[in-house]
Design a protein around this motif. Structure first.
Motif, PDB file in Angstrom:
ATOM      1  N   LEU A 189       2.629  -2.002  10.430  1.00 31.13           N
ATOM      2  CA  LEU A 189       2.252  -2.170   9.035  1.00 31.13           C
ATOM      3  C   LEU A 189       3.191  -1.350   8.159  1.00 31.13           C
ATOM      4  O   LEU A 189       3.493  -0.198   8.467  1.00 31.13           O
ATOM      5  CB  LEU A 189       0.812  -1.716   8.806  1.00 31.13           C
ATOM      6  CG  LEU A 189      -0.252  -2.494   9.586  1.00 31.13           C
ATOM      7  CD1 LEU A 189      -1.598  -1.795   9.478  1.00 31.13           C
ATOM      8  CD2 LEU A 189      -0.351  -3.936   9.085  1.00 31.13           C
ATOM      9  N   ASN A 190       3.638  -1.936   7.068  1.00 32.35           N
ATOM     10  CA  ASN A 190       4.568  -1.278   6.159  1.00 32.35           C
ATOM     11  C   ASN A 190       3.781  -0.576   5.055  1.00 32.35           C
ATOM     12  O   ASN A 190       3.370  -1.195   4.076  1.00 32.35           O
ATOM     13  CB  ASN A 190       5.538  -2.299   5.564  1.00 32.35           C
ATOM     14  CG  ASN A 190       6.601  -1.631   4.704  1.00 32.35           C
ATOM     15  OD1 ASN A 190       6.829  -0.424   4.799  1.00 32.35           O
ATOM     16  ND2 ASN A 190       7.252  -2.410   3.856  1.00 32.35           N
ATOM     17  N   ILE A 191       3.552   0.723   5.228  1.00 33.84           N
ATOM     18  CA  ILE A 191       2.794   1.514   4.268  1.00 33.84           C
ATOM     19  C   ILE A 191       3.638   2.723   3.866  1.00 33.84           C
ATOM     20  O   ILE A 191       4.160   3.436   4.732  1.00 33.84           O
ATOM     21  CB  ILE A 191       1.457   1.995   4.876  1.00 33.84           C
ATOM     22  CG1 ILE A 191       0.581   0.796   5.256  1.00 33.84           C
ATOM     23  CG2 ILE A 191       0.709   2.919   3.923  1.00 33.84           C
ATOM     24  CD1 ILE A 191      -0.659   1.162   6.049  1.00 33.84           C
ATOM     25  N   SER A 192       3.781   2.969   2.563  1.00 33.90           N
ATOM     26  CA  SER A 192       4.489   4.157   2.087  1.00 33.90           C
ATOM     27  C   SER A 192       3.541   5.355   2.123  1.00 33.90           C
ATOM     28  O   SER A 192       2.368   5.229   1.766  1.00 33.90           O
ATOM     29  CB  SER A 192       4.988   3.941   0.651  1.00 33.90           C
ATOM     30  OG  SER A 192       5.870   2.850   0.588  1.00 33.90           O
ATOM     31  N   HIS A 193       4.043   6.507   2.537  1.00 34.50           N
ATOM     32  CA  HIS A 193       3.214   7.696   2.668  1.00 34.50           C
ATOM     33  C   HIS A 193       3.806   8.872   1.892  1.00 34.50           C
ATOM     34  O   HIS A 193       5.022   9.060   1.887  1.00 34.50           O
ATOM     35  CB  HIS A 193       3.075   8.100   4.138  1.00 34.50           C
ATOM     36  CG  HIS A 193       2.225   7.183   4.946  1.00 34.50           C
ATOM     37  ND1 HIS A 193       2.717   6.043   5.552  1.00 34.50           N
ATOM     38  CD2 HIS A 193       0.901   7.238   5.259  1.00 34.50           C
ATOM     39  CE1 HIS A 193       1.729   5.443   6.211  1.00 34.50           C
ATOM     40  NE2 HIS A 193       0.638   6.141   6.053  1.00 34.50           N
ATOM     41  N   TYR A 194       2.915   9.657   1.264  1.00 35.14           N
ATOM     42  CA  TYR A 194       3.319  10.870   0.561  1.00 35.14           C
ATOM     43  C   TYR A 194       2.328  11.994   0.867  1.00 35.14           C
ATOM     44  O   TYR A 194       1.118  11.755   0.897  1.00 35.14           O
ATOM     45  CB  TYR A 194       3.314  10.664  -0.961  1.00 35.14           C
ATOM     46  CG  TYR A 194       4.351   9.715  -1.497  1.00 35.14           C
ATOM     47  CD1 TYR A 194       5.572  10.185  -1.981  1.00 35.14           C
ATOM     48  CD2 TYR A 194       4.100   8.340  -1.556  1.00 35.14           C
ATOM     49  CE1 TYR A 194       6.519   9.309  -2.499  1.00 35.14           C
ATOM     50  CE2 TYR A 194       5.047   7.458  -2.069  1.00 35.14           C
ATOM     51  CZ  TYR A 194       6.252   7.945  -2.537  1.00 35.14           C
ATOM     52  OH  TYR A 194       7.179   7.077  -3.043  1.00 35.14           O
ATOM     53  N   VAL A 195       2.852  13.204   1.054  1.00 31.31           N
ATOM     54  CA  VAL A 195       2.009  14.400   1.095  1.00 31.31           C
ATOM     55  C   VAL A 195       2.008  14.987  -0.312  1.00 31.31           C
ATOM     56  O   VAL A 195       3.035  15.478  -0.788  1.00 31.31           O
ATOM     57  CB  VAL A 195       2.530  15.439   2.107  1.00 31.31           C
ATOM     58  CG1 VAL A 195       1.642  16.681   2.108  1.00 31.31           C
ATOM     59  CG2 VAL A 195       2.588  14.841   3.504  1.00 31.31           C
ATOM     60  N   VAL A 202       0.817  -1.217   0.000  1.00 33.92           N
ATOM     61  CA  VAL A 202       0.000   0.000   0.000  1.00 33.92           C
ATOM     62  C   VAL A 202       0.849   1.264   0.000  1.00 33.92           C
ATOM     63  O   VAL A 202       1.822   1.391   0.745  1.00 33.92           O
ATOM     64  CB  VAL A 202      -0.935   0.013   1.224  1.00 33.92           C
ATOM     65  CG1 VAL A 202      -1.805   1.261   1.215  1.00 33.92           C
ATOM     66  CG2 VAL A 202      -1.816  -1.239   1.249  1.00 33.92           C
ATOM     67  N   THR A 203       0.431   2.208  -0.843  1.00 32.06           N
ATOM     68  CA  THR A 203       0.940   3.572  -0.822  1.00 32.06           C
ATOM     69  C   THR A 203      -0.223   4.494  -0.477  1.00 32.06           C
ATOM     70  O   THR A 203      -1.286   4.424  -1.100  1.00 32.06           O
ATOM     71  CB  THR A 203       1.530   3.974  -2.184  1.00 32.06           C
ATOM     72  OG1 THR A 203       2.644   3.132  -2.483  1.00 32.06           O
ATOM     73  CG2 THR A 203       1.988   5.430  -2.183  1.00 32.06           C
ATOM     74  N   ALA A 204      -0.029   5.343   0.535  1.00 33.96           N
ATOM     75  CA  ALA A 204      -1.073   6.246   0.997  1.00 33.96           C
ATOM     76  C   ALA A 204      -0.692   7.682   0.674  1.00 33.96           C
ATOM     77  O   ALA A 204       0.417   8.116   0.986  1.00 33.96           O
ATOM     78  CB  ALA A 204      -1.294   6.076   2.499  1.00 33.96           C
ATOM     79  N   VAL A 205      -1.619   8.421   0.064  1.00 34.45           N
ATOM     80  CA  VAL A 205      -1.370   9.810  -0.338  1.00 34.45           C
ATOM     81  C   VAL A 205      -2.492  10.698   0.184  1.00 34.45           C
ATOM     82  O   VAL A 205      -3.674  10.346   0.080  1.00 34.45           O
ATOM     83  CB  VAL A 205      -1.295   9.927  -1.876  1.00 34.45           C
ATOM     84  CG1 VAL A 205      -1.281  11.392  -2.306  1.00 34.45           C
ATOM     85  CG2 VAL A 205      -0.075   9.219  -2.411  1.00 34.45           C
TER      86      VAL A 205
END
Length: 248
Positions: free
Chosen positions: A90-96, A68-71
């Motif tokens: 949990l391994n989740i990538s995050h971007y603003v 998952v990538t969360a934006v």
């Protein structure tokens, strides 16, 4: 990050909104269960949760084995989502990011993009859908939920008590925007937008996304017994779900 009226107003929303979202019955008891059911088996799938808010969907999808990538356009939301993901290991990538500029995310990356209750909030609808299409793989799926443009917006009049609210549509064919509190119990002011169905659909088509399913879900008896006000949704669909596929 590109700033516009959407990012500016949502960046003024405080943590109370993201806490409230996790207790709201429309979201937790109706929209989220239907969304997860529609997504099905996501194990091993690359998924973008665009407009992720407090990250509730991202966490559920990661628990189901998705990558998952969360934006989101707000640092408050992303910081909260990161914290909760760390707490739950949990391994989740995050971007603003503004949804119309997913800088740093390569083309043709995702099997699935989830856009839950956010497209109606975007100032730049075409730019957002263009970016979604860019980062989707060929044949990848987009699941969109929005406030139903035919039956929701500033012209819903709640009568109060246990009386079923009346829905009054004054001018469906007049796309517009207005400022109002995000919820009755939260004072933060955000920009609300009304768009016609044809605007959404023409934007999808323009960006090579083919509609493969459309749903106006109805709550079941158990959902209504747990939250009686959901019974309204068995008469008037407040929410509309599109499932789309990238074809070019």
């Amino acid at each position: 990050m590109k700033n516009d009226s959407s990012t500016e107003c949502w960046n003024k929303v405080g943590i109370e909104w993201y806490l409230y979202a996790q207790t709201n019955d429309f979201r937790m008891d109706f929209i989220m269960p239907f969304t997860l059911k529609q997504l099905g088996d996501v194990s091993g799938k690359m998924i973008l949760d665009i407009g992720c808010g407090e990250g509730g969907y991202s966490r559920e999808l990661a628990k189901k084995g998705a990558i998952v990538t969360a934006v989101d356009c707000t640092e408050v939301a992303i910081n909260y989502s990161k914290l909760k993901a760390e707490e739950e290991q949990l391994n989740i990538s995050h971007y603003v990011r503004n949804s119309n500029d997913l800088q740093g995310i390569p083309d043709n990356t995702f099997d699935i993009v989830l856009s839950s209750m956010m497209l109606m909030d975007c100032e730049d609808l075409n730019g957002t859908v263009k970016e979604i299409s860019r980062v989707l793989k060929l044949g990848g799926k987009l699941l969109v939920s929005i406030l139903h443009p035919c039956f929701n917006g500033k012209d819903i009049h709640w009568s109060g008590g246990n009386i079923v609210p009346q829905v009054v549509i004054n001018n469906y064919f007049s796309p517009t925007e207005w400022e109002a509190p995000i919820a009755k119990s939260i004072n933060s002011i955000v920009i609300w937008r009304h768009r016609t169905l044809q605007e959404y659909i023409k934007t999808f088509v323009k960006n090579h996304l083919n509609i493969i399913d459309l749903n106006e879900p109805i709550p079941d008896d158990q959902q209504i017994s747990e939250s009686p006000r959901l019974g309204f949704l068995s008469k008037i669909p407040m929410f509309l779900f599109f499932e789309l596929e990238k074809i070019v």
